[in-house]
Write a protein that holds these residues in place. Sequence first.
Motif, PDB file in Angstrom:
ATOM      1  N   LEU A   9       0.839  -1.202   0.000  1.00 10.45           N
ATOM      2  CA  LEU A   9       0.000   0.000   0.000  1.00 10.45           C
ATOM      3  C   LEU A   9       0.869   1.245   0.000  1.00 10.45           C
ATOM      4  O   LEU A   9       1.704   1.451   0.893  1.00 10.45           O
ATOM      5  CB  LEU A   9      -0.924   0.000   1.221  1.00 10.45           C
ATOM      6  N   ASP A  10       0.662   2.090  -0.989  1.00 16.03           N
ATOM      7  CA  ASP A  10       1.369   3.365  -1.065  1.00 16.03           C
ATOM      8  C   ASP A  10       0.893   4.291   0.049  1.00 16.03           C
ATOM      9  O   ASP A  10      -0.290   4.334   0.377  1.00 16.03           O
ATOM     10  CB  ASP A  10       1.112   4.002  -2.433  1.00 16.03           C
ATOM     11  N   ARG A  12       0.589   7.570   0.242  1.00 12.86           N
ATOM     12  CA  ARG A  12      -0.379   8.601  -0.169  1.00 12.86           C
ATOM     13  C   ARG A  12      -1.760   8.003  -0.358  1.00 12.86           C
ATOM     14  O   ARG A  12      -2.762   8.563   0.093  1.00 12.86           O
ATOM     15  CB  ARG A  12       0.089   9.275  -1.466  1.00 12.86           C
ATOM     16  N   ARG A  13      -1.834   6.850  -1.012  1.00 12.99           N
ATOM     17  CA  ARG A  13      -3.136   6.196  -1.213  1.00 12.99           C
ATOM     18  C   ARG A  13      -3.725   5.761   0.130  1.00 12.99           C
ATOM     19  O   ARG A  13      -4.925   5.901   0.361  1.00 12.99           O
ATOM     20  CB  ARG A  13      -2.980   4.998  -2.139  1.00 12.99           C
ATOM     21  N   GLN A  16      -5.283   8.686   1.785  1.00 11.23           N
ATOM     22  CA  GLN A  16      -6.547   9.040   1.129  1.00 11.23           C
ATOM     23  C   GLN A  16      -7.671   8.105   1.587  1.00 11.23           C
ATOM     24  O   GLN A  16      -8.795   8.559   1.839  1.00 11.23           O
ATOM     25  CB  GLN A  16      -6.377   8.955  -0.392  1.00 11.23           C
ATOM     26  N   ILE A  17      -7.369   6.819   1.699  1.00  9.86           N
ATOM     27  CA  ILE A  17      -8.381   5.855   2.145  1.00  9.86           C
ATOM     28  C   ILE A  17      -8.782   6.136   3.589  1.00  9.86           C
ATOM     29  O   ILE A  17      -9.968   6.111   3.944  1.00  9.86           O
ATOM     30  CB  ILE A  17      -7.840   4.418   1.996  1.00  9.86           C
ATOM     31  N   THR A  46     -12.911   0.595   3.766  1.00 12.11           N
ATOM     32  CA  THR A  46     -11.480   0.349   3.528  1.00 12.11           C
ATOM     33  C   THR A  46     -11.269  -0.934   2.729  1.00 12.11           C
ATOM     34  O   THR A  46     -10.399  -0.993   1.857  1.00 12.11           O
ATOM     35  CB  THR A  46     -10.725   0.252   4.864  1.00 12.11           C
ATOM     36  N   PHE A  49     -11.471  -0.682  -1.066  1.00  9.73           N
ATOM     37  CA  PHE A  49     -10.294  -0.184  -1.779  1.00  9.73           C
ATOM     38  C   PHE A  49      -9.062  -1.058  -1.534  1.00  9.73           C
ATOM     39  O   PHE A  49      -7.926  -0.604  -1.673  1.00  9.73           O
ATOM     40  CB  PHE A  49     -10.013   1.260  -1.363  1.00  9.73           C
ATOM     41  N   GLU A 108     -12.553   5.378  -8.455  1.00  4.54           N
ATOM     42  CA  GLU A 108     -11.385   6.155  -8.076  1.00  4.54           C
ATOM     43  C   GLU A 108     -11.602   6.837  -6.729  1.00  4.54           C
ATOM     44  O   GLU A 108     -12.708   7.262  -6.400  1.00  4.54           O
ATOM     45  CB  GLU A 108     -11.081   7.215  -9.142  1.00  4.54           C
ATOM     46  N   LEU A 109     -10.515   6.945  -5.956  1.00  3.82           N
ATOM     47  CA  LEU A 109     -10.607   7.586  -4.641  1.00  3.82           C
ATOM     48  C   LEU A 109     -10.990   9.051  -4.750  1.00  3.82           C
ATOM     49  O   LEU A 109     -11.753   9.578  -3.923  1.00  3.82           O
ATOM     50  CB  LEU A 109      -9.271   7.451  -3.912  1.00  3.82           C
ATOM     51  N   GLU A 110     -10.482   9.746  -5.772  1.00  4.29           N
ATOM     52  CA  GLU A 110     -10.794  11.175  -5.920  1.00  4.29           C
ATOM     53  C   GLU A 110     -12.282  11.402  -6.148  1.00  4.29           C
ATOM     54  O   GLU A 110     -12.884  12.303  -5.549  1.00  4.29           O
ATOM     55  CB  GLU A 110      -9.986  11.770  -7.076  1.00  4.29           C
TER      56      GLU A 110
END
Length: 448
Positions: A9-10, A12-13, A16-17, A46, A49, A108-110
């Motif tokens: 898991l990145d 930044r991602r 965001q999650i 969670t 994603f 998408e998360l955005e």
Amino acid sequence: MVESGDRDLDERRGRQIIDLSLRTGEALLGAGTPAADVVATVLRLTSAFGVRSAHVDITFTSITVSIHRGMGEDPLSVMRVVRARTYDFMAVERLQAFVNDLAEHPGELESASARLEEILHAPRPYRPWVASVALAMMGAAISALLGADQVTWVLTFFSTLAIDQVLARLGRWGLPPFFAQIVASAIPTMVAVAIYVVEREDLHLWGIGLDPPGDQYPSLIVAAGIIVLLAGLGVVGTAQDALDGYYVTAGARALEVVVMTAGVAIGVSLVLDAARRAGIGMTVLTRSYLSEDLATLVISSMVFCFFSAIATYASLRAAFLSSALGGTAFLLFWALQVGGFTYETRVMLAVAMVSFLAHWLAGGLHVPSLALTTAVIAPFLPGGAVYRGLFKLMDNDPATYFAGLQELLSAVASGLALAAGVSLGTWAHRALAGMSRSERKASRVVET
């Protein structure tokens, strides 16, 4: 099984999650959703994603989401404080639909974050004045449920409307809720005292061809006001948190209920004491604080539950369901009377059955179960017993002092019966739902 962590898991991602999940959980917790439901919703979000190692910790005033990423990476953990606490069941319904949709189609998360922003800032389904009138209608309906006459209905409507406006103004001034409860509970008590003065002095001030209510009916105005004030407390969420093992959150919510109820008791007591010192000889209703007519009980309960849902910004679908369940609750309550059960036992069993139905219907019709159960239990709140107990305690007579304590203990027993009924109905629904899932899983194994 303990997850070893989301190693790929990145950061930044992951943040965001967490942010998406936290804001969703904060909104649900602030709306009074039980802790277990908030945790389940956040974990479902969670998981949608691809995060399998998320941990959620909830207290009464905060929510924390952590993601463990294995030994080689730092864990991600963010906490948010829950400040706003207002019932808005339309927002809960929208958030549940939002999470259900993401669980099937994550996207998408955005875009998910943008959609959440729209939900959190969407206008409420009704204007504030509609909610105020709905609250006033709750007061009128509960006075009818308690067996009052039409004049008392009107007086209760306007006293409840005054309660709502005063609470709103005190909230804008930043007065702590405990003191706001004291001021609000004094309003219907002062209305009752004014009616006693009108009765005693034979002042026919109505001017519309109606006589003032009898000298015992004003106590119903106070009882109705107490019930409306208690209806906004988190009895349902407290019971479910205790049942689910979230004892810290349940204890905090229970303490809030106790403190707010104490505020109501102090406000009523202060006005009663002032009236007694002024030589105003008041009387209290001696009969049971419920109408003896079944049709009145059922219809009044249905009206009360409908407007209770509107006052908490639930959808019209939830309002009509609440109304139907409210009538069902009193039909069950009346039927159990034939069996010779005590009052508290009848309340517990009727609420348990209706709580089970509320959870069952909520799942099939996609409405928050909390909106249904909160509306349905409110007519059973022991406002009459609280007022009668306080009235007798203020009498300064040893003969009535113990009778007043007995009334207050009876009110506590009724409150515990309500909590037990909600918990029992919730447990029964979860148990049967779990059995159904096990049966479906077993049938798939057999077919395979």
